[in-house]
Design an enzyme around this catalytic site. Structure first.
Site, mmCIF file in Angstrom:
data_model
loop_
_atom_site.group_PDB
_atom_site.id
_atom_site.type_symbol
_atom_site.label_atom_id
_atom_site.label_comp_id
_atom_site.label_asym_id
_atom_site.label_seq_id
_atom_site.Cartn_x
_atom_site.Cartn_y
_atom_site.Cartn_z
ATOM 1 N N LEU A 1 0.816 -1.209 0.000
ATOM 2 C CA LEU A 1 0.000 0.000 0.000
ATOM 3 C C LEU A 1 0.852 1.261 0.000
ATOM 4 C CD1 LEU A 1 -0.071 1.166 3.184
ATOM 5 C CD2 LEU A 1 -1.557 -0.804 3.432
ATOM 6 N N ASN B 1 10.070 -2.345 -3.810
ATOM 7 C CA ASN B 1 10.459 -0.996 -3.387
ATOM 8 C C ASN B 1 11.826 -0.605 -3.962
ATOM 9 O OD1 ASN B 1 8.093 -0.468 -2.123
ATOM 10 N ND2 ASN B 1 8.893 -0.489 -0.031
ATOM 11 N N GLY C 1 11.427 9.886 -0.452
ATOM 12 C CA GLY C 1 11.612 9.885 0.996
ATOM 13 C C GLY C 1 10.560 8.979 1.590
ATOM 14 N N CYS D 1 9.488 4.169 3.907
ATOM 15 C CA CYS D 1 9.672 2.863 3.268
ATOM 16 C C CYS D 1 10.856 2.807 2.305
ATOM 17 C CB CYS D 1 8.396 2.464 2.545
ATOM 18 S SG CYS D 1 6.977 2.411 3.653
ATOM 19 N N LYS E 1 14.616 3.404 3.706
ATOM 20 C CA LYS E 1 15.116 2.409 4.672
ATOM 21 C C LYS E 1 15.098 1.006 4.057
ATOM 22 C CE LYS E 1 11.089 0.548 6.629
ATOM 23 N NZ LYS E 1 10.705 -0.827 6.716
ATOM 24 N N ARG F 1 8.470 11.458 7.689
ATOM 25 C CA ARG F 1 9.670 10.639 7.857
ATOM 26 C C ARG F 1 10.555 10.760 6.614
ATOM 27 N NH1 ARG F 1 7.220 4.908 9.187
ATOM 28 N NH2 ARG F 1 5.643 5.734 7.775
#
Ligand code: UGA
Length: 439
Positions: free
Chosen positions: A152, A215, A264, A267, A270, A337
């Site tokens: 999501l 990702n 940024g 998810c 990192k 974040r």
């Protein structure tokens, strides 16, 4: 089906509400009492379109409740315990911090009646190999384990949960556990499956990898176009036209080819770092070494944006008033974040600019993250007497501004379009100097 959802952050709160909306009887569990209090009152602890309405409806209907103090009764009789806790970057490097995940597993082990043949389903993004360790920890509880990553996007989380592009089931090597895992997931997702959603069923490791690979691919695509933007800057080409032309090739596609200040959020950054760390542990560092470059290109996007602001102000931002439009890491969320917008704002501040940040909903979080920056809620007040405007997050409120209307507010009509989201001709026609990135 009765189920628990352990960890009620961006993923878990949405998942719990969506599962209740499918008719399941859901208990959300989180250690954060304040968050649990809000959720119990049907209030979303963060901004996500459609979530609050769903929480209010499902809590009122009695299908959804939350607790910060789970007891064996909360877990008893549940067909699935979803683990949806965060796996942030560790403080001491790129690897994922699995302490919340292992804490959730230990809580299940402690509270579960060992005679129950339930299923634990991991949804958190984890380094490949984690599910195997979790399965070992669950040994003796009677619970089977399955891994079921989510895809999501913040801002579309409800839609992506109820109408996902695909479902991925990672099942145990043990045949009985695999059968029970699949059966429970099929039951939980019945309406989604009936809608024709593709299901990919494989091992734990494939399921764990699908998520980080997806990702990584998205991050690579974004950094690819930002690398092209660097070449465009050196050659006079226009990266937005380049992306348009590339996107017509169906094998490439136009999405995630938006050049600008880069990615940024909680998810992509990192996840690529955790993937590199895990690959190195597996002695396969070279297989994903390119992700270091992806990360470096992404960081350079922020540096280039600051340089563009400096150039637009004649070489220095010191003493200049700069209005940064946007604080969240992307539109339609209040999540800050690893926000490229706040990073650029901080860098401009460090260089002596008088920075004002404005955002439709993320200023409270932004002020906690970057207390040294000045936050201005009112857009017109934020723009008044600006020497430079910097578009950092492409909220529709900003993209749809009429450049002729706001022109009289600012001291100098110069805008750096950090997301290449504005209609350059319209801004130029209203007397603005429009500076794109890679254009
Ligand atoms: C991302 C993935 O898109 C989801 O599929 C995944 O489930 C999620 O991470 C996760 O792991 O939980 P999200 O972080 O919500 O979702 O954000 P994206 O929409 O992917 O955007 C990420 C960043 O890339 C944003 O800062 C955005 O501004 C930037 N971006 C996106 C670009 O710079 N250019 C683009 O063309 C697209």
């Amino acid at each position: 089906m009765k189920m628990t959802v352990i960890g009620c952050g961006y993923l878990g709160a949405v998942h719990a509400a969506c599962m209740a909306s499918l008719g399941h009887d859901v208990v959300g569990i989180d250690v954060d009492r304040q968050k649990v209090r809000a959720l119990c009152a049907g209030k979303a602890p963060f901004h996500e379109p459609g979530l609050e309405e769903m929480l209010a409806q499902e809590t009122a209907a009695g299908r959804l409740r939350f607790t910060a103090e789970p007891t064996p009764r909360d877990l008893a009789g549940a067909g699935i315990h979803f683990i949806t806790v965060g796996t942030p970057q560790s403080d001491d490097g790129g690897a994922a911090d699995l302490s919340h995940l292992m804490g959730a597993v230990d809580m299940i082990v402690e509270l579960l009646d060992p005679t129950e043949r339930t299923v634990v389903v991991g949804k958190s993004t984890v380094p490949v190999g984690t599910a195997h360790t979790v399965e070992e920890r669950l040994a003796g509880t009677g619970a089977a384990l399955a891994w079921n990553p989510e895809f999501l996007r913040e801002g579309y989380a409800v839609e992506d949960t109820l109408r996902p592009s695909r479902l991925v089931y990672g099942l145990s090597a043990d045949a009985d556990s695999a059968f029970r895992g699949r059966d429970a997931l099929d039951e939980a997702y019945r309406p989604i499956l009936d809608a024709g959603t593709p299901v990919i069923v494989d091992s734990f490791s494939t399921a764990e990898l699908v998520k980080v690979a997806a990702n990584s691919f998205l991050a690579t695509k974004i950094s690819f176009i930002n690398a092209m933007a660097e070449i465009c800057d050196a050659t006079g080409a226009d990266v937005t036209m380049l992306a348009q032309a590339l996107g017509h090739d169906e094998r490439i596609g136009r999405r995630a080819l938006g050049a600008g200040i880069g990615f940024g959020g909680g998810c992509l950054p990192k996840d690529i770092r955790a993937f590199v760390a895990r690959a190195e542990e597996l002695n396969k560092g070279e297989s994903v070494a390119f992700l270091r470059e992806v990360d470096a290109i992404n960081t350079r996007g922020r540096t280039r944006a600051v340089a563009a602001a400096e150039a637009a102000l004649g070489g220095s931002v010191t003493g200049k008033t700069i209005t940064v439009l946007g604080a969240s890491f992307k539109p339609d969320t209040d999540d800050v974040r690893d926000s490229p917008a706040l990073d650029v704002a901080s860098r401009l501040h460090e260089r002596g600019a008088n920075v004002r940040v404005t955002d439709p909903i993320a200023l409270t979080n932004a002020a906690i993250d970057k207390p040294h920056l000045t936050m201005v809620e009112d857009l017109h007040a934020a723009l008044t007497d600006a020497d430079l405007v910097f578009l950092a997050t492409e909220w529709s409120q900003f993209v749809d501004m009429d450049p002729a209307d706001i022109g009289p507010l600012v001291r100098t009509r110069t805008i750096v379009d950090g997301r290449n989201a504005l209609d350059r001709e319209a801004w130029n026609a209203a007397g603005w100097t429009h500076v794109g990135l890679g254009r």
